[in-house]
Design a protein around this motif. Structure first.
Motif, PDB file in Angstrom:
ATOM      1  N   LEU A  24       7.015   8.798  -3.579  1.00  0.00           N
ATOM      2  CA  LEU A  24       7.714   8.417  -4.810  1.00  0.00           C
ATOM      3  C   LEU A  24       6.976   8.922  -6.046  1.00  0.00           C
ATOM      4  N   HIS A  25       5.662   8.791  -6.042  1.00  0.00           N
ATOM      5  CA  HIS A  25       4.872   9.254  -7.187  1.00  0.00           C
ATOM      6  C   HIS A  25       4.966  10.769  -7.332  1.00  0.00           C
ATOM      7  N   ALA A  26       4.918  11.482  -6.212  1.00  0.00           N
ATOM      8  CA  ALA A  26       5.014  12.947  -6.255  1.00  0.00           C
ATOM      9  C   ALA A  26       6.390  13.379  -6.779  1.00  0.00           C
ATOM     10  N   LEU A  27       7.428  12.708  -6.335  1.00  0.00           N
ATOM     11  CA  LEU A  27       8.778  13.031  -6.818  1.00  0.00           C
ATOM     12  C   LEU A  27       8.891  12.789  -8.323  1.00  0.00           C
ATOM     13  N   PHE A  28       8.339  11.680  -8.776  1.00  0.00           N
ATOM     14  CA  PHE A  28       8.375  11.386 -10.207  1.00  0.00           C
ATOM     15  C   PHE A  28       7.633  12.459 -10.996  1.00  0.00           C
ATOM     16  N   ARG A  29       6.449  12.828 -10.523  1.00  0.00           N
ATOM     17  CA  ARG A  29       5.662  13.874 -11.206  1.00  0.00           C
ATOM     18  C   ARG A  29       6.435  15.192 -11.261  1.00  0.00           C
ATOM     19  N   ASP A  30       7.092  15.531 -10.163  1.00  0.00           N
ATOM     20  CA  ASP A  30       7.868  16.776 -10.145  1.00  0.00           C
ATOM     21  C   ASP A  30       9.026  16.725 -11.147  1.00  0.00           C
ATOM     22  N   ALA A  31       9.742  15.614 -11.193  1.00  0.00           N
ATOM     23  CA  ALA A  31      10.846  15.485 -12.158  1.00  0.00           C
ATOM     24  C   ALA A  31      10.298  15.563 -13.582  1.00  0.00           C
ATOM     25  N   HIS A  32       9.154  14.942 -13.811  1.00  0.00           N
ATOM     26  CA  HIS A  32       8.527  14.957 -15.134  1.00  0.00           C
ATOM     27  C   HIS A  32       8.109  16.379 -15.522  1.00  0.00           C
ATOM     28  N   THR A  33       7.595  17.118 -14.564  1.00  0.00           N
ATOM     29  CA  THR A  33       7.189  18.507 -14.813  1.00  0.00           C
ATOM     30  C   THR A  33       8.388  19.372 -15.175  1.00  0.00           C
ATOM     31  N   VAL A  34       9.484  19.210 -14.444  1.00  0.00           N
ATOM     32  CA  VAL A  34      10.698  19.976 -14.745  1.00  0.00           C
ATOM     33  C   VAL A  34      11.197  19.599 -16.140  1.00  0.00           C
ATOM     34  N   LYS A  35      11.169  18.319 -16.455  1.00  0.00           N
ATOM     35  CA  LYS A  35      11.618  17.867 -17.774  1.00  0.00           C
ATOM     36  C   LYS A  35      10.784  18.516 -18.875  1.00  0.00           C
ATOM     37  N   GLY A  36       9.478  18.504 -18.718  1.00  0.00           N
ATOM     38  CA  GLY A  36       8.602  19.092 -19.724  1.00  0.00           C
ATOM     39  C   GLY A  36       8.788  20.592 -19.866  1.00  0.00           C
ATOM     40  N   PHE A  41      15.811  24.278 -22.762  1.00  0.00           N
ATOM     41  CA  PHE A  41      16.937  23.996 -21.869  1.00  0.00           C
ATOM     42  C   PHE A  41      17.230  22.493 -21.942  1.00  0.00           C
ATOM     43  N   ASP A  42      17.897  22.087 -23.016  1.00  0.00           N
ATOM     44  CA  ASP A  42      18.080  20.660 -23.291  1.00  0.00           C
ATOM     45  C   ASP A  42      18.873  19.922 -22.218  1.00  0.00           C
ATOM     46  N   GLY A  43      19.918  20.542 -21.681  1.00  0.00           N
ATOM     47  CA  GLY A  43      20.697  19.888 -20.632  1.00  0.00           C
ATOM     48  C   GLY A  43      19.866  19.635 -19.388  1.00  0.00           C
ATOM     49  N   VAL A  44      19.035  20.581 -19.037  1.00  0.00           N
ATOM     50  CA  VAL A  44      18.134  20.424 -17.882  1.00  0.00           C
ATOM     51  C   VAL A  44      17.147  19.301 -18.163  1.00  0.00           C
ATOM     52  N   ARG A  45      16.621  19.283 -19.374  1.00  0.00           N
ATOM     53  CA  ARG A  45      15.670  18.228 -19.759  1.00  0.00           C
ATOM     54  C   ARG A  45      16.307  16.844 -19.612  1.00  0.00           C
ATOM     55  N   GLU A  46      17.542  16.710 -20.092  1.00  0.00           N
ATOM     56  CA  GLU A  46      18.223  15.412 -20.027  1.00  0.00           C
ATOM     57  C   GLU A  46      18.505  14.996 -18.586  1.00  0.00           C
ATOM     58  N   LEU A  47      18.941  15.936 -17.772  1.00  0.00           N
ATOM     59  CA  LEU A  47      19.201  15.641 -16.363  1.00  0.00           C
ATOM     60  C   LEU A  47      17.909  15.239 -15.653  1.00  0.00           C
ATOM     61  N   ALA A  48      16.837  15.958 -15.908  1.00  0.00           N
ATOM     62  CA  ALA A  48      15.545  15.619 -15.295  1.00  0.00           C
ATOM     63  C   ALA A  48      15.081  14.245 -15.773  1.00  0.00           C
ATOM     64  N   HIS A  49      15.360  13.924 -17.027  1.00  0.00           N
ATOM     65  CA  HIS A  49      14.998  12.603 -17.555  1.00  0.00           C
ATOM     66  C   HIS A  49      15.779  11.508 -16.826  1.00  0.00           C
ATOM     67  N   LEU A  54      16.960  11.674 -13.818  1.00  0.00           N
ATOM     68  CA  LEU A  54      16.380  11.599 -12.476  1.00  0.00           C
ATOM     69  C   LEU A  54      15.069  10.816 -12.516  1.00  0.00           C
ATOM     70  N   GLU A  55      14.267  11.080 -13.513  1.00  0.00           N
ATOM     71  CA  GLU A  55      13.007  10.353 -13.701  1.00  0.00           C
ATOM     72  C   GLU A  55      13.256   8.842 -13.791  1.00  0.00           C
ATOM     73  N   ASP A  56      14.302   8.451 -14.512  1.00  0.00           N
ATOM     74  CA  ASP A  56      14.627   7.028 -14.655  1.00  0.00           C
ATOM     75  C   ASP A  56      14.896   6.373 -13.305  1.00  0.00           C
ATOM     76  N   VAL A  57      15.666   7.059 -12.461  1.00  0.00           N
ATOM     77  CA  VAL A  57      15.974   6.510 -11.135  1.00  0.00           C
ATOM     78  C   VAL A  57      14.698   6.437 -10.295  1.00  0.00           C
ATOM     79  N   LEU A  58      13.901   7.490 -10.344  1.00  0.00           N
ATOM     80  CA  LEU A  58      12.650   7.497  -9.571  1.00  0.00           C
ATOM     81  C   LEU A  58      11.688   6.417 -10.060  1.00  0.00           C
ATOM     82  N   GLU A  59      11.681   6.152 -11.353  1.00  0.00           N
ATOM     83  CA  GLU A  59      10.827   5.089 -11.891  1.00  0.00           C
ATOM     84  C   GLU A  59      11.281   3.728 -11.370  1.00  0.00           C
ATOM     85  N   ARG A  60      12.586   3.529 -11.269  1.00  0.00           N
ATOM     86  CA  ARG A  60      13.092   2.260 -10.708  1.00  0.00           C
ATOM     87  C   ARG A  60      12.705   2.127  -9.232  1.00  0.00           C
TER      88      ARG A  60
END
Length: 143
Positions: A43-55, A62-70, A72-78
């Motif tokens: 779970l932590h690795a998945l969150f880090r990967d989503a965070h990396t893509v967002k950054g 690529f704002d749309g990609v950033r928002e989608l990754a964000h 995804l990050e929200d779901v992974l954080e839950r």
């Protein structure tokens, strides 16, 4: 090159290569998560990967990609906070999120200024899944 000496095309190409690597790693991690739903390291690795893509997406604009990754990050954080349980349906949705991210990256790299309609619709599905109440034993109960 811009006024700071940054080669935007090189930056985008680097992001594209790293994003594809990250997407492959995320897919493998999600398959592993399905077999080991309580594995916090996954779970932590998945969150880090989503965070990396967002950054990275934010860096190249690529704002749309950033928002989608964000989203995804929200779901992974839950999931990390045990406010949402790992289910086969959720893992399938998360795997689909990687596909949608991949498509959004390709669209943005191809010059699309707007987020693809399919990505916007998917973001709503992802948000709904992330807000699912009572998805984990004890979800919402004080810890």
């Amino acid at each position: 090159m811009d006024e700071l000496g940054i080669d935007r095309e090189l930056l985008v190409q680097t992001f594209l290569a790293e994003a594809e690597e990250t997407f492959g790693r995320m897919e493998q991690a999600l398959v592993a998560l399905e077999a080991r739903p309580g594995d916090e390291a996954i779970l932590h690795a998945l969150f880090r990967d989503a965070h990396t893509v967002k950054g990275g997406a934010a860096l190249v604009g690529f704002d749309g990609v950033r928002e989608l990754a964000h989203d995804l990050e929200d779901v992974l954080e839950r999931l990390r906070g045990r406010n949402l349980g790992v289910t086969d349906a959720l893992v399938t949705l998360l795997l689909r999120s990687v596909d949608v991210l991949r498509g959004s990256v390709a669209a943005a790299a191809g010059g699309a200024r707007e987020e693809p309609a399919a990505a916007l619709a998917f973001r709503r599905r992802l948000a709904a899944a992330g807000q699912a109440a009572g998805s984990a034993p004890g979800a919402g109960e004080p810890g």
